[in-house]
Write a protein that holds these residues in place. Sequence first.
Motif, PDB file in Angstrom:
ATOM      1  N   PHE A   1       0.834  -1.206   0.000  1.00 30.51           N
ATOM      2  CA  PHE A   1       0.000   0.000   0.000  1.00 30.51           C
ATOM      3  C   PHE A   1       0.869   1.256   0.000  1.00 30.51           C
ATOM      4  O   PHE A   1       0.616   2.211  -0.742  1.00 30.51           O
ATOM      5  N   LEU A   2       1.923   1.258   0.817  1.00 27.35           N
ATOM      6  CA  LEU A   2       2.822   2.412   0.880  1.00 27.35           C
ATOM      7  C   LEU A   2       3.565   2.613  -0.432  1.00 27.35           C
ATOM      8  O   LEU A   2       3.755   3.753  -0.882  1.00 27.35           O
ATOM      9  N   ASP A   3       3.999   1.512  -1.061  1.00 31.81           N
ATOM     10  CA  ASP A   3       4.692   1.622  -2.346  1.00 31.81           C
ATOM     11  C   ASP A   3       3.816   2.325  -3.379  1.00 31.81           C
ATOM     12  O   ASP A   3       4.283   3.191  -4.133  1.00 31.81           O
ATOM     13  N   ILE A   4       2.534   1.967  -3.406  1.00 34.32           N
ATOM     14  CA  ILE A   4       1.614   2.581  -4.351  1.00 34.32           C
ATOM     15  C   ILE A   4       1.413   4.055  -4.019  1.00 34.32           C
ATOM     16  O   ILE A   4       1.417   4.921  -4.906  1.00 34.32           O
ATOM     17  N   CYS A   5       1.266   4.360  -2.721  1.00 36.75           N
ATOM     18  CA  CYS A   5       0.976   5.733  -2.299  1.00 36.75           C
ATOM     19  C   CYS A   5       2.104   6.694  -2.633  1.00 36.75           C
ATOM     20  O   CYS A   5       1.893   7.708  -3.320  1.00 36.75           O
ATOM     21  N   TYR A   6       3.323   6.413  -2.159  1.00 38.62           N
ATOM     22  CA  TYR A   6       4.354   7.433  -2.314  1.00 38.62           C
ATOM     23  C   TYR A   6       4.921   7.466  -3.727  1.00 38.62           C
ATOM     24  O   TYR A   6       5.349   8.524  -4.196  1.00 38.62           O
ATOM     25  N   THR A   7       4.882   6.342  -4.444  1.00 40.26           N
ATOM     26  CA  THR A   7       5.323   6.381  -5.830  1.00 40.26           C
ATOM     27  C   THR A   7       4.329   7.147  -6.692  1.00 40.26           C
ATOM     28  O   THR A   7       4.716   7.857  -7.635  1.00 40.26           O
ATOM     29  N   SER A   8       3.044   7.042  -6.365  1.00 43.59           N
ATOM     30  CA  SER A   8       2.017   7.750  -7.134  1.00 43.59           C
ATOM     31  C   SER A   8       2.082   9.259  -6.929  1.00 43.59           C
ATOM     32  O   SER A   8       1.530  10.013  -7.738  1.00 43.59           O
ATOM     33  N   SER A   9       2.742   9.710  -5.878  1.00 41.45           N
ATOM     34  CA  SER A   9       2.863  11.158  -5.662  1.00 41.45           C
ATOM     35  C   SER A   9       3.971  11.773  -6.492  1.00 41.45           C
ATOM     36  O   SER A   9       4.060  12.999  -6.592  1.00 41.45           O
ATOM     37  N   VAL A  10       4.825  10.939  -7.102  1.00 36.36           N
ATOM     38  CA  VAL A  10       5.956  11.447  -7.877  1.00 36.36           C
ATOM     39  C   VAL A  10       5.942  10.964  -9.325  1.00 36.36           C
ATOM     40  O   VAL A  10       6.080  11.759 -10.259  1.00 36.36           O
ATOM     41  N   THR A  11       5.769   9.661  -9.534  1.00 36.27           N
ATOM     42  CA  THR A  11       5.970   9.072 -10.859  1.00 36.27           C
ATOM     43  C   THR A  11       5.000   9.577 -11.924  1.00 36.27           C
ATOM     44  O   THR A  11       5.422   9.863 -13.050  1.00 36.27           O
ATOM     45  N   PRO A  12       3.677   9.673 -11.666  1.00 31.08           N
ATOM     46  CA  PRO A  12       2.783  10.195 -12.717  1.00 31.08           C
ATOM     47  C   PRO A  12       3.185  11.585 -13.194  1.00 31.08           C
ATOM     48  O   PRO A  12       3.105  11.880 -14.397  1.00 31.08           O
ATOM     49  N   LYS A  13       3.603  12.444 -12.275  1.00 26.89           N
ATOM     50  CA  LYS A  13       4.060  13.783 -12.639  1.00 26.89           C
ATOM     51  C   LYS A  13       5.312  13.706 -13.506  1.00 26.89           C
ATOM     52  O   LYS A  13       5.441  14.425 -14.513  1.00 26.89           O
ATOM     53  N   LEU A  14       6.246  12.830 -13.140  1.00 29.34           N
ATOM     54  CA  LEU A  14       7.476  12.651 -13.912  1.00 29.34           C
ATOM     55  C   LEU A  14       7.160  12.153 -15.316  1.00 29.34           C
ATOM     56  O   LEU A  14       7.705  12.665 -16.305  1.00 29.34           O
ATOM     57  N   ILE A  15       6.278  11.162 -15.426  1.00 28.31           N
ATOM     58  CA  ILE A  15       5.904  10.611 -16.729  1.00 28.31           C
ATOM     59  C   ILE A  15       5.227  11.679 -17.584  1.00 28.31           C
ATOM     60  O   ILE A  15       5.496  11.809 -18.780  1.00 28.31           O
ATOM     61  N   GLY A  16       4.337  12.465 -16.969  1.00 26.61           N
ATOM     62  CA  GLY A  16       3.658  13.537 -17.696  1.00 26.61           C
ATOM     63  C   GLY A  16       4.623  14.593 -18.200  1.00 26.61           C
ATOM     64  O   GLY A  16       4.495  15.085 -19.335  1.00 26.61           O
TER      65      GLY A  16
END
Length: 311
Positions: free
Chosen positions: A66-81
């Motif tokens: 759950f934590l892996d999904i949470c904190y990665t989702s706060s950075v990676t989608p922005k980076l990909i975009g």
Amino acid sequence: METQRNISEFILLGLSDDNNVQIFCFILFLLCFVALLVGNSLILVSILFRPLFHQPMYYFLIQLSFLDICYTSSVTPKLIGDLLEGTKTISYDYCMFQVFTMHFFCSIEIFIITTMAFDPYVAICRPLHYMMIMNRTKCNFLILAVWVGEFSHSFPQLSMTMHLPFCGPNEINHYFCDIFPLLKIACIDTYRTSVLLLVSSGVMTLVVFVILYLSYAIILFTLGNHSAEGRHKALSTCASHISVVVLFFGPAIFFYLRTPTTFPEDKVLALFYTIITPVCNPLIYTLRNTEMKNAMRKVWSHILFSKETYS
């Protein structure tokens, strides 16, 4: 002290200005993010729908996924975009959000990994007292204490960052908002703040790493009194945990046990705890875990066969 800022957004310089590198990183990180979501979701569903949920190790593994999904989702989608669109601006509010979520969730993950190391320690070194020490009530209290404690640790760091005056350059030499790159562009001398943050996070990281090192040393010493089959199973479990510890704590120790400055290598090392380790965790905890593989096979076989029956 009131917050002084004349800017409403920052510019993230990212990993590279080379267009070919950006295309490669976009494809790579998109695949990694999809793999992360799929892998951790498989673990969550497989444990929740099997009796494994009642075992402390897998209860903690749910928290980790759950934590892996949470904190990665706060950075990676922005980076990909940013890599796709070519725009690298980030608003002040979202920047502060990234600062808080990254330190909050990463700090919780550090202690979740520690509790996951405590489980085999008790199972191997105190087997007769395992059920008493690792009962569900104590596990729930431990998880609650970690969340509350890390909020108390992360919120002051966010507060210090928000009270920094930003009135000049707004270019951050990173691919997400982190404290030390922000300190570098603040309009005041931030040396004392840097040292305070280093002591706070560095001491925590070092203490946790030492505890983990000692626990594994005791486990390996105790395994000499077990059967060959018991040693093989315990070593397999410990090898998985040690792999996660090395991937996660290596960059953390480099960041927080040094002089308060930034290096070009920071962005590359940050990839380990923002993307690489969260992607590897599902593989590490499933490929070397027969019980977990059997649970996943039964759950998803049941789901697939049920769909075929109703179709």
